[in-house]
Design a protein around this motif. Structure first.
Motif, mmCIF file in Angstrom:
data_model
loop_
_atom_site.group_PDB
_atom_site.id
_atom_site.type_symbol
_atom_site.label_atom_id
_atom_site.label_comp_id
_atom_site.label_asym_id
_atom_site.label_seq_id
_atom_site.Cartn_x
_atom_site.Cartn_y
_atom_site.Cartn_z
ATOM 1 N N LEU A 195 1.399 15.378 -3.954
ATOM 2 C CA LEU A 195 2.174 14.164 -3.664
ATOM 3 C C LEU A 195 1.672 12.981 -4.493
ATOM 4 C CD1 LEU A 195 4.299 12.806 -1.840
ATOM 5 C CD2 LEU A 195 2.500 12.435 -0.145
ATOM 6 N N LYS A 196 2.629 12.312 -5.177
ATOM 7 C CA LYS A 196 2.255 11.167 -6.014
ATOM 8 C C LYS A 196 2.855 9.884 -5.449
ATOM 9 C CE LYS A 196 1.969 13.809 -10.297
ATOM 10 N NZ LYS A 196 2.424 15.113 -9.731
ATOM 11 N N VAL A 197 2.224 8.773 -5.775
ATOM 12 C CA VAL A 197 2.788 7.474 -5.407
ATOM 13 C C VAL A 197 3.472 6.909 -6.646
ATOM 14 C CG1 VAL A 197 2.268 5.128 -4.672
ATOM 15 C CG2 VAL A 197 1.044 7.049 -3.649
ATOM 16 N N ALA A 198 4.794 6.732 -6.565
ATOM 17 C CA ALA A 198 5.520 6.171 -7.711
ATOM 18 C C ALA A 198 5.276 4.664 -7.798
ATOM 19 C CB ALA A 198 7.013 6.462 -7.590
ATOM 20 N N GLY A 199 5.176 3.996 -6.660
ATOM 21 C CA GLY A 199 4.902 2.568 -6.692
ATOM 22 C C GLY A 199 5.320 1.844 -5.435
ATOM 23 N N ILE A 200 5.116 0.528 -5.481
ATOM 24 C CA ILE A 200 5.492 -0.344 -4.363
ATOM 25 C C ILE A 200 6.572 -1.303 -4.858
ATOM 26 C CG2 ILE A 200 4.677 -2.108 -2.744
ATOM 27 C CD1 ILE A 200 1.835 -1.006 -3.116
ATOM 28 N N LEU A 201 7.684 -1.357 -4.148
ATOM 29 C CA LEU A 201 8.778 -2.243 -4.536
ATOM 30 C C LEU A 201 8.837 -3.439 -3.586
ATOM 31 C CD1 LEU A 201 11.350 -2.786 -6.257
ATOM 32 C CD2 LEU A 201 12.631 -1.480 -4.533
#
Ligand SMILES: Nc1ncnc2c1ncn2[C@@H]1O[C@H](COP(=O)(O)OP(=O)(O)O)[C@@H](O)[C@H]1O
Ligand SMILES: [Mg+2]
Length: 272
Positions: A195-201
């Motif tokens: 599982l990866k974190v793409a980012g925070i929007l």
């Protein structure tokens, strides 16, 4: 999970942070670009279902939702698609949700664990999606999640390839971030090592409020979270708030409503 499919989980353990709006809009933009998109609603409020389907009454899907798809442990891919995957407007397929989604945990711990000893209650959605992807090779699965931590969010994260966290500039949301990423960490360790974190929007950013700007700046300066922030911000605007009334198909103000989301999607695709 079929390796070509990107499974995006939109979440934060906080209500009213634009999770559903962002999941729906991203699904719409990806589908409009010709991508094959399956949207999955894991929130018993059914807001993603409302945003993407043409029905006024989400109860029209009763008995044919993502909940029943998860419960149909012995069904094959064809059966799952024909019963629980519904084509809606704009070329999107939807696994909807309604109130009964709230009974998932009761079923998992009263029936599932007894009937399938040794199977993990956190991997039920992933098992269903795997079977669906064998017969329908979607490019993207977009998962909308409930605001609370529970079996829906665990199952959603366990089925995902990438997490997108929402940040609506408030003190409560700032406090929710570490707890949310702790859950992500836990799921990665226990259920989904890739599982990866793409980012925070940053969403619903009010341009007229200095405290909103300050909260986003605070996050930007944070060693851990700052680098995860997407450059594009989603601003608070009436047209975006009205997506739940106007929908996507025949919305005269759609361009205004989603213009920042187009840029966000671009950035997201670069990060995947
Ligand atoms: N950028 C925005 N500007 C104005 N209103 C918004 C915006 N994004 C979301 N909203 C509205 O805010 C409310 C909460 O958004 P929603 O997507 O339902 O959040 P969540 O799923 O995190 O609870 C909804 O009424 C939605 O229409
Ligand atoms: Mg929601």
């Amino acid at each position: 999970m079929a390796s070509k499919t990107t499974v995006l989980y939109f979440g934060i353990q906080k209500g009213g942070a634009a999770k559903s709006t962002t999941a729906a809009t991203t699904a719409y933009i990806l589908a409009r670009r010709g991508q094959r998109v399956l949207a999955v609603d894991l929130d018993s409020q059914g807001n993603l279902t409302n945003l993407l389907s043409d029905v006024d009454d989400i109860y029209e899907y009763s008995g044919r939702t993502a909940l029943e798809a998860m419960k149909a442990i012995d069904a094959d891919g064809e059966e799952l698609v024909s019963r629980y995957v519904h084509p809606v407007s704009n070329g999107i397929d939807l696994m909807p949700s309604e109130d009964f989604m709230a009974t998932l945990s009761r079923w998992l711990y009263r029936e599932f664990e007894r009937s399938y000893p040794g199977k993990n209650p956190g991997l039920v959605l992933r098992a269903a999606l795997n079977k669906i992807l064998q017969v329908r090779p979607y490019d993207y699965v977009v998962i909308d999640s409930p605001p609370s931590l529970g079996d829906q969010s665990i199952n959603g994260m366990a089925a995902a390839t990438h997490i997108v966290s929402l940040f609506e500039p408030s003190k409560f949301c700032l406090d929710a971030l570490p707890r949310f990423f702790e859950t992500v960490h836990h799921v990665r360790q226990q259920l989904n090592p890739n599982l990866k974190v793409a980012g925070i929007l940053a969403t619903m950013v009010d341009k007229r409020r200095s405290d909103a700007r300050l909260l986003v700046e605070t996050l930007q300066d944070d060693e851990e979270y700052g680098p995860l922030l997407f450059e594009q911000r989603i601003y608070r605007r009436a047209a975006t708030g009205r997506l739940n009334l106007q929908g996507f198909a025949t919305n005269p103000e759609l361009r205004r409503a989603i213009k920042e989301y187009e840029q966000f999607t671009e950035e997201l695709l670069q990060r995947l």
